[in-house]
Design an enzyme around this catalytic site. Structure first.
Site, short mmCIF file in Angstrom:
data_model
loop_
_atom_site.label_atom_id
_atom_site.label_comp_id
_atom_site.label_asym_id
_atom_site.label_seq_id
_atom_site.Cartn_x
_atom_site.Cartn_y
_atom_site.Cartn_z
CG HIS A 307 -2.05 0.94 1.11
ND1 HIS A 307 -1.96 2.28 1.43
CD2 HIS A 307 -3.31 0.73 0.65
CE1 HIS A 307 -3.13 2.84 1.17
NE2 HIS A 307 -3.95 1.93 0.70
CG ASP A 364 -8.46 -4.37 -2.99
OD1 ASP A 364 -9.65 -4.16 -2.74
OD2 ASP A 364 -7.73 -3.55 -3.57
#
Ligand code: ACO
Length: 428
Positions: A307, A364
């Site tokens: 991320h 996700d």
């Protein structure tokens, strides 16, 4: 006394104001840098650039903290419902009972979409990806409500556009699914709550009753809340950028959906399941795929990992992983890819490549396993992300407009040719 930072360029020292956020974050306000020195800053991918101040979401990537309007994501996910969080994000405070009921009633009043929108569906091939269709459907709402084109709309009319979007997004998303399986659409049933209505429009077979499972409603509420906003990510920045030109809100949201579709952003949830399925059919060897992800000559990346901002853990992923366990148990689903996902995570988190680069599962990584257990096909996963992210996009757009922010227009450093004479084609 206001705080400043010193900037030294070619022997000239100038002072630039410091901006402090309410959680102690620091920014150097460089808005006068060019006029004072002729220089600009260069930050490809905006890794170190604040594009705005915002009072909506606080995120500390080092500590793994996420809060909306001051409330922790954990508390919201455990105690709230999606529509309440949408209200919080858009209007700034948790609603009291009366405010909530009024908001819910307003949303319910606008769940239907114009019948003519179904003609748009008819033109698409059945196999076209629902995210492409969603961008077009949301953008086309501006044709059905052309008053939104006026950038000087009253606050009341602006609010109506926001309500319409929140109300129609589940209807359109469910229509996309029905289209993909060739079934007739199921109309909204406004006696149902927001999430139940969406599930009913999606899964009810027109000829049969559909029993809405409270476990699924709870899971969907949680998943949508966990996706509801994430400050200045790629799609939100897109919404703000498009909105900064005074484009109508439907177009801004449509642009945000397009940005979300990319596999490095929201499209990763589809890619994760495809990756897990590939690993499963290849014998389920997690280490083999961890090695592929580490190999710089191999384009394979561990989808759902890493991320831009979280460098410790993604608090949303922690909640989703736990929910995944709960929901699969409650629904009695035994999905072998969940075991592969857990094995991949365990192997990656013990590997120096992932440790050094601070790569952790993101939102996700586990969400698709829950979506699939509920019954959604993988092409719908990113649509579900968009459904969840909508209130965040709307809130960020509203904040930008309320702050009367100028058009977004980055600068560049030109690296092309110096001036040169035109060469006629015959001489090239
Ligand atoms: N698998 C393997 N290596 C990775 C991964 C990954 N998933 N993610 C990052 N890395 C490596 C990079 O190769 C790079 O290594 P290097 O320093 O040796 O060159 C290093 O980690 C830093 O990665 P960047 O790509 O520079 O980080 P950036 O902040 O630009 O990208 C991103 C973040 C796009 C999320 C990236 O981690 C990624 O591609 N992840 C997979 C896709 C994904 O899950 N996206 C969803 C993100 S969450 C969301 O948008 C909702």
């Amino acid at each position: 006394m206001s705080e400043t930072a010193c900037f030294l360029l070619d022997g000239n020292e100038i002072e630039l104001p410091l901006i402090r956020g309410s959680e102690g974050e620091t920014a150097v306000d460089i808005s006068t840098l060019r006029s004072k020195t002729g220089a600009i800053t260069l930050d490809i991918g905006y890794k170190n650039t604040g594009a705005t101040t915002s009072a909506i979401t606080f995120l500390d990537g080092e500590k793994g903290i996420l809060r909306h309007r001051g409330y922790s994501i954990e508390e919201l996910a455990n105690n709230s419902c999606f529509l309440e969080v949408a209200y919080l994000l858009i209007f700034g405070e948790l609603p009291n009972k009366q405010q909530y009921e009024q908001f819910e009633t307003e949303v319910r009043r606008h769940t239907l979409v114009n019948e003519d929108m179904q003609n748009i569906f008819k033109a698409w091939p059945t196999k076209s990806h629902p995210m492409g269709q969603l961008t077009a459907m949301i953008s086309s709402l501006s044709s059905f409500y052309p008053e939104c084109l006026d950038p000087n709309q009253s606050k009341e009319d602006q609010k109506l556009t926001m309500i319409r979007l929140v109300a129609k997004m589940p209807t359109i998303s469910a229509m996309l699914y029905k289209k993909s399986i060739g079934h007739p659409v199921v109309y909204p049933n406004n006696s149902l709550d927001y999430v139940s209505n969406f599930l009913n429009m999606t899964f009810k077979h027109i000829t049969e009753d559909y029993e809405i499972d409270p476990i699924v409603v709870e899971a969907m509420n949680k998943l949508l809340i966990l996706h509801a906003d994430h400050e200045q990510n790629c799609s939100t920045s897109t919404v703000r950028m498009v909105g900064s030109s005074n484009a109508n809100l439907y177009s801004c949201i449509s642009a945000g959906i397009a940005a979300l579709w990319g596999p490095l952003h929201g499209g990763a949830n589809q890619q994760v399941i495809e990756m897990l399925e590939r690993i499963k059919s290849d014998g389920g060897d997690a280490t083999k795929y961890i090695n592929k992800a580490k190999d710089k000559d191999d384009s394979f990346r561990l989808m759902g990992f890493g991320h831009r901002v979280y460098k410790n853990h993604d608090p949303r992923a922690t909640i989703i992983k736990k929910s995944c366990d709960d929901i699969l148990n409650k629904l009695g689903v035994n999905d072998p890819v969940f075991d592969i996902a857990k094995k991949l995570e365990e192997t990656a988190l013990a590997d120096s490549y992932f440790i050094e680069r601070k790569l952790f599962p993101n939102v996700d990584f586990y969400s698709g396993i829950i979506y699939r257990a509920i019954g959604f096909p993988i092409e719908m996963f990113t649509v579900l992300f968009a459904l969840g992210r909508l209130p965040g996009w709307v809130a960020q757009w509203r904040e930008m407009r309320d702050q009367n922010q100028p058009i977004g227009r980055p600068r560049q450093i030109y690296t092309g040719y110096a001036p040169r004479a035109f060469v006629p084609m015959a001489n090239r």
